[in-house]
Design an enzyme around this catalytic site. Sequence first.
Site, short mmCIF file in Angstrom:
data_model
loop_
_atom_site.label_atom_id
_atom_site.label_comp_id
_atom_site.label_asym_id
_atom_site.label_seq_id
_atom_site.Cartn_x
_atom_site.Cartn_y
_atom_site.Cartn_z
N LYS B 26 0.83 -1.20 0.00
CA LYS B 26 0.00 0.00 0.00
C LYS B 26 0.87 1.26 0.00
O LYS B 26 0.68 2.17 -0.81
CB LYS B 26 -0.92 -0.02 1.23
N ARG B 96 -3.21 2.74 8.87
CA ARG B 96 -3.59 1.50 8.17
C ARG B 96 -2.38 0.60 7.96
O ARG B 96 -1.28 1.07 7.68
CB ARG B 96 -4.21 1.83 6.82
N GLY B 105 -8.46 -7.61 4.37
CA GLY B 105 -9.34 -7.78 5.53
C GLY B 105 -8.68 -8.42 6.73
O GLY B 105 -9.29 -8.55 7.78
N MET B 107 -5.83 -7.44 8.29
CA MET B 107 -5.03 -6.60 9.17
C MET B 107 -5.86 -5.39 9.63
O MET B 107 -6.91 -5.10 9.09
CB MET B 107 -3.79 -6.13 8.41
N ARG B 339 -3.67 -1.42 -6.13
CA ARG B 339 -2.86 -2.64 -6.09
C ARG B 339 -3.27 -3.52 -7.25
O ARG B 339 -4.34 -3.33 -7.84
CB ARG B 339 -3.06 -3.38 -4.76
N HIS B 455 -15.97 -9.38 1.83
CA HIS B 455 -14.90 -10.25 2.30
C HIS B 455 -14.97 -11.66 1.71
O HIS B 455 -14.01 -12.19 1.19
CB HIS B 455 -14.93 -10.31 3.83
N SER B 773 13.70 -42.38 -13.19
CA SER B 773 12.47 -41.65 -12.92
C SER B 773 12.28 -41.64 -11.41
O SER B 773 12.15 -42.70 -10.79
CB SER B 773 11.28 -42.31 -13.62
N CYS B 841 7.98 -39.17 -11.89
CA CYS B 841 6.60 -39.57 -12.06
C CYS B 841 6.00 -39.59 -10.67
O CYS B 841 6.70 -39.56 -9.68
CB CYS B 841 6.49 -40.92 -12.75
N TYR B 861 12.34 -34.09 -17.28
CA TYR B 861 10.90 -34.05 -17.48
C TYR B 861 10.16 -34.36 -16.19
O TYR B 861 10.73 -34.90 -15.26
CB TYR B 861 10.46 -35.02 -18.59
#
Lengths: 886, 886
Positions: B26, B96, B105, B107, B339, B455, B773, B841, B861
Site C-alpha cells: 500500500k 492502516r 481484511g 489486518m 494494487r 470479504h 524416474s 513420475c 521431465y
Amino acid sequence: MTSGTTKYIYDLSEGDLSMKPLLGGKGANLSEMIKLGVPVPDGFTVTTEACVDTMNNGGEWPADLWGQVTDALARFEERVDRRLGDAEKPLLVSVRSGAVISMPGMMDTILNLGISDETVGSLAAEFGERFAWDTYRRFIQMYGDVVEGVPHHAYEDALTALKAERGVENDPDLTAEDLKGLVETFKQVSREHMGEEFPTDPKEQLKRAVNAVFASWDTPRAGIYRKSQGIPDDLGTAVNVMQMVFGNRGETSATGVCFTRNPSTGAKELYGEFLLNAQGEDVVAGIRTPKPLAEMESVLPEAYAQLLDTMNRLEEHNGDMQDIEFTVEDGKLFLLQTRNGKRTAPAAFKIAVDMVTEGKLDKAGALKRIEPAQLDQLLHPAIDLSHGKTPVTKGLNASPGAAVGEVVFDAETAAERGKAGDRVVLVRWETTPDDIAGVIVAQGVLTAHGGMTSHAAVVARGMGKPCVAGASKIKIDAEAKTLTIGESVLREGDMITLDGTTGEVYAEALDLVPPQLNDDFQTIVGWADEIRRMDVRANADTGADAAKAREFGAQGIGLCRTEHMFMEADRLPAVRKMILAESDEARTQALAEILPLQQEDFEAIFDAMTGLPVTVRLLDPPMHEFLPNLVDQSLLVQRLELEGRGEDDAELAEARTLLAQVKKLTEQNPMLGTRGVRLALLYPEIPAMQTRAIVRAALASKARGSEPQVEIMVPLVAFAEELKRMRAIIEETIAEELQAAGESMDFPVGTMIELPRAAVTADQIAEHADFFSFGTNDLTQTGVGISRDDAEGAFLAHYIDEEIVEGNPFGSIDRDGVGGLVGIGAEKGRSTHADLKLGVCGEHGGDPASISLFEELGLNYVSCSPYRVPIARFAAARAVLDAQEG
Amino acid sequence: MTSGTTKYIYDLSEGDLSMKPLLGGKGANLSEMIKLGVPVPDGFTVTTEACVDTMNNGGEWPADLWGQVTDALARFEERVDRRLGDAEKPLLVSVRSGAVISMPGMMDTILNLGISDETVGSLAAEFGERFAWDTYRRFIQMYGDVVEGVPHHAYEDALTALKAERGVENDPDLTAEDLKGLVETFKQVSREHMGEEFPTDPKEQLKRAVNAVFASWDTPRAGIYRKSQGIPDDLGTAVNVMQMVFGNRGETSATGVCFTRNPSTGAKELYGEFLLNAQGEDVVAGIRTPKPLAEMESVLPEAYAQLLDTMNRLEEHNGDMQDIEFTVEDGKLFLLQTRNGKRTAPAAFKIAVDMVTEGKLDKAGALKRIEPAQLDQLLHPAIDLSHGKTPVTKGLNASPGAAVGEVVFDAETAAERGKAGDRVVLVRWETTPDDIAGVIVAQGVLTAHGGMTSHAAVVARGMGKPCVAGASKIKIDAEAKTLTIGESVLREGDMITLDGTTGEVYAEALDLVPPQLNDDFQTIVGWADEIRRMDVRANADTGADAAKAREFGAQGIGLCRTEHMFMEADRLPAVRKMILAESDEARTQALAEILPLQQEDFEAIFDAMTGLPVTVRLLDPPMHEFLPNLVDQSLLVQRLELEGRGEDDAELAEARTLLAQVKKLTEQNPMLGTRGVRLALLYPEIPAMQTRAIVRAALASKARGSEPQVEIMVPLVAFAEELKRMRAIIEETIAEELQAAGESMDFPVGTMIELPRAAVTADQIAEHADFFSFGTNDLTQTGVGISRDDAEGAFLAHYIDEEIVEGNPFGSIDRDGVGGLVGIGAEKGRSTHADLKLGVCGEHGGDPASISLFEELGLNYVSCSPYRVPIARFAAARAVLDAQEG
C-alpha cells in the site's frame, strides 16, 4: 593389461616377505626362508599379476609369459644340475598355487611333474623301480584330475580293479611291475576321457599345470570360500614351481605338518604330525592317520633337531605362530611352506598374550593377530557340564566349541537346510573342498577319518565351528543316510551334539551354556580399551541386563527401551486402559497407574549404572502392538456371533468394542506408522508420564547415593520441529518435577536418527539435540526399503544366496547405502552443532565390520547387546589400528 | 536488532514501487501514485523493518522509533497546515496496515484519529455538528475495538439502545445531540472494558494505533491466512499514516472500490461500486449494499471522469489490472490505494492475453501474472448443464466454479468436517476474517449479504473457491442451524450445490462435469511451452488415458503402470493361477495366458502415443494384492468350519488352500516387502513375459504404421546389482523376440529412484540405467518413514493442523528431506552417467511448487496425471521465469 616388459617370474632367492601381494603368501615365505638360511627346495614363482592379467585377458596368457617361464626354468635347471624331461638327470617339480591370503585346500597342486616315459628309467636307476613307477602313476592321476579334468574316480576304479586282480588290499602291496602296468592303464583312462593322447612333453605339461592353477582361482568352491572369508575376488594366485623332494623314498624319508604352538590351546608346546615314507598330500588329505611329531625324534633324530630349531627361528622372525610343511628326503630336511597358522580363538588369545609377555610383540601387534570374529567364538556357548550324559563316541577335538543340530549327510542338504535357518550338523567320512558351502552354514562338523590337520579340521577352526574329526568308530552310510555309532543308528534329521573341545559326541540334543571368559581374553580386551577411541555402551532394558552389561565392560547404556516395560503381564491391563481411553482424563488416569511401575524399572537401571550414562528412549512402538491381533479378534467376534450370542451378551459387546479399536489402530505398514515421536505428539500425556517417571527415579536413585546420569532420547524423529516440540514437553515436565522436589539435575535430550529424512536434515535437527543415536536397524529398513519381519524369510534370503547383495544388511551395515546416510547425518549434524555427541544403537553397534565404519565416521560411541560388548571393545580398537594402517 | 541509525519512516513523497519490501504494497503504491501525479492524501509510512524489529524485540519499539514518528508527523503537519490535537486546525489521520503481500481484511485499520474533546469543536465549525460528533463516535468505536480490545458489540449495544430510546431505525436518524451523548456513552463503555480512562491525547492514541497494527500481523487469523496463501511469517507489515479524507461529508462526497477490468471475467469494462456519503469501510464490510460505479457519472461527473482517467494511467503504469480504493471529499477525488487486483482464473487468462495483444505486456510478463493454482481452478469441474434442475435462489456470482457439499453454518464445524475429508459448503450471513479456517476447507461459500467486493467474495476468488454472495432471499438461523430458501428448509448436513459462475443455488447435490478449456487458456499454455525447459509427460495406463494425455499436450507417457492390467476382472483368474503356481512351469503357463492381454493393452497405448516416448514400468505391487484379504479369508474358513463342513468339502478345502497362500504372502509391511524388482528377480518369468508383451506390441504397432518409442522401467531398485541383473533378463528377452521377428528396435532400460538407498548410491545404479524416474511418492514414504495409507488419516493430519510440517508432503514435495534425496540422486546419477535422462513420475510431477524444485535440480521431465498436464506445462515455464529472477 600390463605391458610386455612386466617381470612375471621371480626366482625363489629373489623375493622376500614384503612381496607377498606379488608372490603370494607361500612364495614370499619361501623366499624369506631362503634369506634366513632355512633349507628350501629350489624353484621360482609366477606372480599373481600374471594370473590377474590372464584372467582379465579372457584366459589368454600375456605374450611373453611363457618365454619368461622357460628362461626361469633354464636358470633353475642350471642351479640344480637337472633338466625337465632329461633322460639322464631329470628334474621333477611341484606346481602349487600360492594366494596372497591363505585358502587351505581350495586351490590346485600338481606334484611330480617331469616324470615321463623318457625319465622314469633314470629315476628307477637312482631310487628304485617301485618308487619310480609309483611316482609316475601318482603323477598321471594327479595331473589328469587337476589339469585335464579326468574324473578322479576313473583312476581309483582302475587301481581298485588291479588290486582285486592281484588279490591285495593296500597300495604298497602292489609290485613295481603292477605299477608299471598301471601307468599304461592310467594313460589309456586319460586318453578316453581327454579325447586325445596323454601329453608326454613335460614342458607342455608345465604350461598346462600353471594354467590350471590360474584357473583354480575361479572355481565355484574357491569363490564360496573367499566370500565366506571376505577375500576379494580380484587378487589372483601366484604359482610356485619347485624341485620335488620325496618323503616317500623309504624309511629315512618322511613328510609332516607342524605348528610352533598348539593351535587349539595356544600352549607353547610341540604340535605336529608326520608320516614316514609318504608324500605331503597323504597328511593333508587325511587318507593315512599320521603320528605325533614327538615320535620323529627316535626315527629321524637329526632332521628332528633341525626342524625344532627352524621352527623357533621362523616364529621369532615372523612374530607369529607358524604353520609349517616339511619333508625329509633320505634324512635331509626341507621346508616346503611356512605361514602364520590358523588357530582357535582361545589359542589366538593365549598366543597373543604370551608373545607380548615373551617380548616378541607389542600390544597393538597382539591385537592385530586376533580377528574380531574370534572373540565371537569365545563367546559361543559350550555344552552344559551338568548334563550327566554319556558320549556315544569320541574323536579328535579338532575345533573347539559345542554344536547341536540335526544330522545331515551331504553338503548340499546342509547348505539348503542351514540357509533356511535350520540347525544342522554335517556328518561326513571326510570333508573335501567341495563341501565348503555345507560347512559354512552347519553348526558343526563330524568326520570319521582324518587328523587334526585334515581339511575338515583346518576349515572348521578357521571358521570357529566346532569339529570332531577322525571319529573312527562311527559308520556312515551316505547312500542310506544313516550314522551308526555302536548300537545307535541315527538317520537324517535326528539330533546330535558335538563337543569340539573334547572330541565327544552325543546322540541327542544337549543344553548349551555360555563360556567363562578367561584371563587371556580379559587381558586382550583390556589392551583394546587402551587403544580404542570410541566408547562402548550396551542396550539394556532392566537392572539385571544393565548389571550384566557393566560386568562386560559397558561404559553406559546407549539404549534403554521402555516398551518392554509396557508389555509385561502386570502392566498390560493399565496400558490397554490407556489405549482405549476415550478422553484425555481417562488416559491420564491410566498413565498414572503405569508411572510408578516405570519409575521402579528406571531406578533399578540407574542404580546398576551409577556414574555412567543411561540413554532412555521414550515409547517407540505403535499402540496396536499392545492389543490383540486383528485376525484373531475378528475370528473371536464372528465365532461369538455364529454361536448365537444375543446383542446384549457382555462378552460379545466387549469383543466388538475391542475389535473396533484394533481396526482403528491397525496399520497397513506399522513400521511407517503412528509410533515414536508421532504417538507422543498426539498424546503428550505419554511422554510427560515417562519423563516424570525418569526424573522421579533419578531423584530416588540419587537419594540412595547413586549417581544417575540420565539422557532422554526421542525416537523416529523426521522433522526438526518434532524434536523441538518434544523437547519443550520433556523440559517442562523435568522443571515441574525438579521444582516440586527442590532438586536440580541435568537431563540431556537427544534423538534417534533412524529415518533417511532425519539424516538428510540432520543440520536442522541438531539444533534441538544434545546427542544423536543412529538407529541403524530402522535406518536400514527405511533406507533400503526392506521390512525386516518380511524380508529375511523372503527375497532377502534369495538375494544373499544369489549374491545380489554382499551380505545381510541387518548383520553388517550396508556401507554405501545405510552407511552413506549415517555419514550424511553425522556430517550435517556436526555442521550446526560442533560438539554433538554421536552414537549408534542397534545390532550393528556390536558388529566389527560396522564398527570399523563408525570409527571412520568419527562417531563417539557404539551401543550393543551386553554379550557383544567385549567384541565391540576389541573391534573398536582394531578399527583404530586398521585406520592407522590406512 | 537494527542499530539506532535505521530510517524507519518515509514521507509518502519519498518512496516508490521498488521499495515495496520496506514500505509494504500500500505504501509503495501510494508513493508511486504521488510520483505519477495522482491525487493521494498526504502522510508517511512506518516501515516493515520497524514492525519486524519490534516483533524480534518482544514487542518493544526500537529506541528511536517514536522520535522518528514525531519528526515525520511534524513535517506532515507543516505541509498540510493542520496539527494533530490542535483545537483550531486539527489534523485527522487514518492508520492502516500495509503488508508486502496483500492480505485483504486480515489486518487492522484505525480511521479518524485526531478527533478529541479539544478538536471536535473546530471540526463541527468546519463541517457541521452532526458530522463532527458522528466522526468522534466512529473513532471511539473503531479505536476501542482495534487498539484497546473493547468488544465491538459493547458499542453496538449502546448504539442500538440509543436508537430504541429515540425510536429511530437507522443511524442517520440520530441527531447531532444524540451522537454527542453517544460519545460520552462510548467513553464510559470503553472505560468499563479498558479499566482505565479512554486516552485523550491523540499522540498517545497514534502510538498505540501504530503498535496495534504491528500486533495485528501476529493474530491467529492473519497466521491462518498467510499459511493458506504461502506468505512467510517474518515479513511484518508497514503502517501508513495519512490525512483523513471524508466520503461522508454529504451528497458531494462518496467512497468506492473499482477494478480496471472485470475481475470475474477479465473483460475490459467498467467494474466497481460506490456509496454516496459513506466511509470506505462501509463498502468493504458489506454492511450497506453499494451501487454500480457507472451510476456515479450522473451524481459526481467531474470526479467520475478523473477516476476513469486515473484508472487507465494506473493500469498502464503497473502493467496489470488495478484494484483501487477512492474517496470523493466534497467533489474532490482522492485515491487511497491501488494494487494489482485479485481475479478469477478465467479473468487472469483473459487479462494476460489481452494485455499482450494490447502491447502492454510480453509473454513472460503474462505468465508471471497468472498463478499455477489458477489453471487448477479452470480445470475444476462445473455443474452439468444437462441437469434440468431449477435453482431455488440466485445471488451474486462472486467466485466462479461449482461446489457440492453438506451445509454447515459455522467456520469451526466446516474446518473440522472439511479436514476429516467431508465435502461441506459454508453458509453464512456474511463471512468475516475469523471464518478463514472454514473457508479454506469448504467446497464453496454462500452468503446472504455483501457485494462482489465483500470479504467472502474476495477471499473465495483468491482461493479459487466457488462463492455465491449476497443471496438476499435466503434466511439463515445460525442458532437453530437452518437455511430457509422459499419453501425449503435445509438443515446442517443436507446437500446443496452452488454455481459460483452464475450465482445459482440448488437445494440438492448435482453432478459436475469437467470444464471446457477456452482459447485464452490454450494461448497461455502455448506460451508456456515456448519458455519451459522441462518436458511434460503424463501417467497413463490405457489407450484412452494416453489419448486424453496427448490432447492435454503431454509429450509422452512417463509412467505406464502394468499392474492395473493385472487387476482387471478378465485377467484376475489367470493372475491368481500364476501366483498359486507351485512350479516354474505352472507359473510360465499361467503367464502365457496373460501375455496376449498385456500385449493388447500396450498396443493401444503405443498407437495412441505414436512418435512419443512411453515408459512402461514392470510389475510393482506385491503378489498378495491380487488375492483376497487375510481377515476376510480367515473369517470365511472359520465360518465354513463352524457350519460343520466335512473335511472332504470342496469349498472348505479350496478356502483353506487359498488362506494358506494368503498367509504365506501377507506381509507385515507390504510397502517394504517383496515387490517390484524383488518379485521380478524371484520369478524372472514375470518380467520376461512382460518384456515379451512389450516387444510384440511395439512390433505390431510398428507394423500398423505407428512409431512406438518404448522405454522399460524397473521399479523399487535399491542396489545396482538388481538393475544389472534385470537388465540382462530384459535384454535377453528383447533379443529373442527381435530375432524371432527379424526386426530391430531400441528399448532403453531405466529405473525408478524411489528408495533412499537408490538415491544415495545413484552413481552405481546409473552405470546400468539409460534413465532415472524419481518415484517421489514412495521416496516420501520411505524417506520420511510414513505410510500414506495410514498417515493421512492419523498423525499426519495432526501434524499439518499443528504446523509441525509445512504441508502434506504427498501434496507438495518435502523440499529439504525428500527433495534433498532427489538432489543427491540426480547429482550422483550424472556423476557416472553424464547424459542420464532424469524424470519424475508420481503426483509431485503435477504440483507447481514441486515442479519449481525439479527445475532447480535440472531434471529433464515431469510426468503427472493427464488432467494436470496443462498445469505442469505452465508451472514448468513459471519455474524457468522464477529461476531467472533468482
